[in-house]
Design an enzyme around this catalytic site. Structure first.
Site, PDB file in Angstrom:
ATOM      1  N   PRO A  13       0.368  -1.009  -0.611  1.00 46.41           N
ATOM      2  CA  PRO A  13      -0.210   0.139  -0.275  1.00 46.41           C
ATOM      3  C   PRO A  13       0.852   0.790   0.116  1.00 46.41           C
ATOM      4  CG  PRO A  13       0.023  -1.112   2.352  1.00 46.41           C
ATOM      5  CD  PRO A  13       0.224  -1.861   1.486  1.00 46.41           C
ATOM      6  N   ASN A  14       0.626   2.184  -1.066  1.00 43.63           N
ATOM      7  CA  ASN A  14       1.103   3.928  -0.935  1.00 43.63           C
ATOM      8  C   ASN A  14       2.389   3.851  -1.448  1.00 43.63           C
ATOM      9  OD1 ASN A  14      -1.177   4.850   1.141  1.00 43.63           O
ATOM     10  ND2 ASN A  14      -0.222   3.600   2.913  1.00 43.63           N
TER      11      ASN A  14
ATOM     12  N   HIS B 239      12.604  -2.825   1.459  1.00 44.22           N
ATOM     13  CA  HIS B 239      12.655  -1.769   1.648  1.00 44.22           C
ATOM     14  C   HIS B 239      12.954   0.252   1.422  1.00 44.22           C
ATOM     15  CE1 HIS B 239       9.785  -3.445   4.836  1.00 44.22           C
ATOM     16  NE2 HIS B 239      10.607  -3.867   4.641  1.00 44.22           N
TER      17      HIS B 239
ATOM     18  N   ASN C 127       8.182  -5.657  -1.146  1.00 47.42           N
ATOM     19  CA  ASN C 127       8.106  -4.222  -0.568  1.00 47.42           C
ATOM     20  C   ASN C 127       6.739  -4.408   0.325  1.00 47.42           C
ATOM     21  OD1 ASN C 127       8.135  -1.916   0.751  1.00 47.42           O
ATOM     22  ND2 ASN C 127       9.005  -0.843  -1.004  1.00 47.42           N
TER      23      ASN C 127
ATOM     24  N   TYR D 173      11.610   8.637   0.899  1.00 47.30           N
ATOM     25  CA  TYR D 173      11.546   7.987   0.016  1.00 47.30           C
ATOM     26  C   TYR D 173      11.667   8.162  -1.379  1.00 47.30           C
ATOM     27  CZ  TYR D 173       8.372   5.333   3.411  1.00 47.30           C
ATOM     28  OH  TYR D 173       7.466   4.798   4.179  1.00 47.30           O
TER      29      TYR D 173
ATOM     30  N   ALA E 273       3.559  -1.094   3.837  1.00 46.05           N
ATOM     31  CA  ALA E 273       2.667  -0.735   5.910  1.00 46.05           C
ATOM     32  C   ALA E 273       2.385  -2.132   6.537  1.00 46.05           C
ATOM     33  CB  ALA E 273       1.865   0.190   6.317  1.00 46.05           C
TER      34      ALA E 273
ATOM     35  N   GLU F 160      12.756 -10.146   0.840  1.00 43.64           N
ATOM     36  CA  GLU F 160      12.137  -7.962   0.907  1.00 43.64           C
ATOM     37  C   GLU F 160      12.829  -7.108   1.051  1.00 43.64           C
ATOM     38  OE1 GLU F 160      11.408  -8.993   5.625  1.00 43.64           O
ATOM     39  OE2 GLU F 160      10.915  -6.540   5.649  1.00 43.64           O
TER      40      GLU F 160
ATOM     41  N   ARG G 115      13.753   4.036  12.099  1.00 46.97           N
ATOM     42  CA  ARG G 115      12.941   5.005  11.609  1.00 46.97           C
ATOM     43  C   ARG G 115      12.040   4.419  13.006  1.00 46.97           C
ATOM     44  NH1 ARG G 115       9.423   4.445   5.970  1.00 46.97           N
ATOM     45  NH2 ARG G 115       8.489   6.547   7.253  1.00 46.97           N
TER      46      ARG G 115
ATOM     47  N   ARG H 139       5.318  10.840  -2.731  1.00 44.12           N
ATOM     48  CA  ARG H 139       5.106  10.557  -0.546  1.00 44.12           C
ATOM     49  C   ARG H 139       6.303  10.653   0.617  1.00 44.12           C
ATOM     50  NH1 ARG H 139       4.598   4.921   1.252  1.00 44.12           N
ATOM     51  NH2 ARG H 139       4.060   5.207   3.345  1.00 44.12           N
TER      52      ARG H 139
HETATM   53  C1  DQA Z   1       8.362   1.238   3.585  1.00 42.59           C
HETATM   54  C2  DQA Z   1       8.219   1.042   5.602  1.00 42.59           C
HETATM   55  C3  DQA Z   1       7.200   1.357   5.868  1.00 42.59           C
HETATM   56  O1  DQA Z   1       7.816   0.962   7.303  1.00 42.59           O
HETATM   57  C4  DQA Z   1       6.232   1.362   5.124  1.00 42.59           C
HETATM   58  O2  DQA Z   1       4.840   1.732   6.073  1.00 42.59           O
HETATM   59  C5  DQA Z   1       6.043   1.928   4.273  1.00 42.59           C
HETATM   60  C6  DQA Z   1       7.636   1.533   2.928  1.00 42.59           C
HETATM   61  C7  DQA Z   1       9.742   0.714   2.715  1.00 42.59           C
HETATM   62  O3  DQA Z   1       9.518   0.909   1.497  1.00 42.59           O
HETATM   63  O4  DQA Z   1      10.664   1.915   3.120  1.00 42.59           O
HETATM   64  O5  DQA Z   1       4.839   1.895   3.830  1.00 42.59           O
HETATM   65  O6  DQA Z   1       8.905  -0.812   2.813  1.00 42.59           O
END
Ligand code: DQA
Length: 146
Positions: free
Chosen positions: A11-12, A101, A75, A24, A78, A99, A108, A19
């Site tokens: 998501p997002n 990120h 990825n 990011y 959240a 995985e 963080r 964003r």
């Molecule tokens: C994320 C890190 C997560 O904590 C966050 O909720 C994201 C992006 C990253 O790519 O750094 O949406 O996965």
């Protein structure tokens, strides 16, 4: 024949570019998709790049990759920190998982330090920005050669 490799985004992540750029960066998800496809094709992978804001959709894609894809780069956004269901789906896929990120989740907020996915992943990349995706795909190429 190129091997299918699934690259999943939670998501997002469709909002990348606008964003929280301080966290990011300025690259869009389309930029990252292009990087993944380019990196993949150099390693004889057909990258299937997907993003969703719906957890069930992500789980369906994981199920459909079983027995079909060489591995999964994910990825989970959240959902990393909340979803036992995604972890279970990844285990059920019986595929190797890496995985990724963009940000270094460990520097963080505390709630980002725990991942339901890390315990079942071959490797975890955090804080490398979009390079993490590239490294994950290249690592899969090495893994499958070994
Ligand atoms: C994320 C890190 C997560 O904590 C966050 O909720 C994201 C992006 C990253 O790519 O750094 O949406 O996965």
């Amino acid at each position: 024949m190129p091997r299918p490799l699934l690259v999943l985004n939670g998501p997002n992540l469709n909002m990348l570019g606008t964003r929280e750029p301080a966290t990011y960066g300025h690259e869009t998800l389309a930029d990252i998709a292009e990087l993944c496809r380019r990196t993949g094709s150099a390693k004889d992978f057909e990258v299937e790049f997907q993003q969703t804001n719906h957890e069930g959709q992500l789980i369906d894609w994981i199920h459909q990759s079983r027995g079909r894809c060489a591995g999964i780069v994910i990825n989970p956004g959240a959902w990393t920190h909340t979803s036992v269901a995604i972890r279970d789906a990844l285990v059920a896929s019986e595929l190797p998982v890496i995985e990724v990120h963009l940000s270094n989740v460990h520097k963080r907020e505390e709630f980002r330090h725990h991942s339901y996915v890390s315990g079942i992943a071959v490797a975890v990349l955090a804080g490398f920005g979009s390079n993490g995706y590239r490294m994950a795909i290249e690592h899969f190429a090495q893994l499958l050669e070994a």
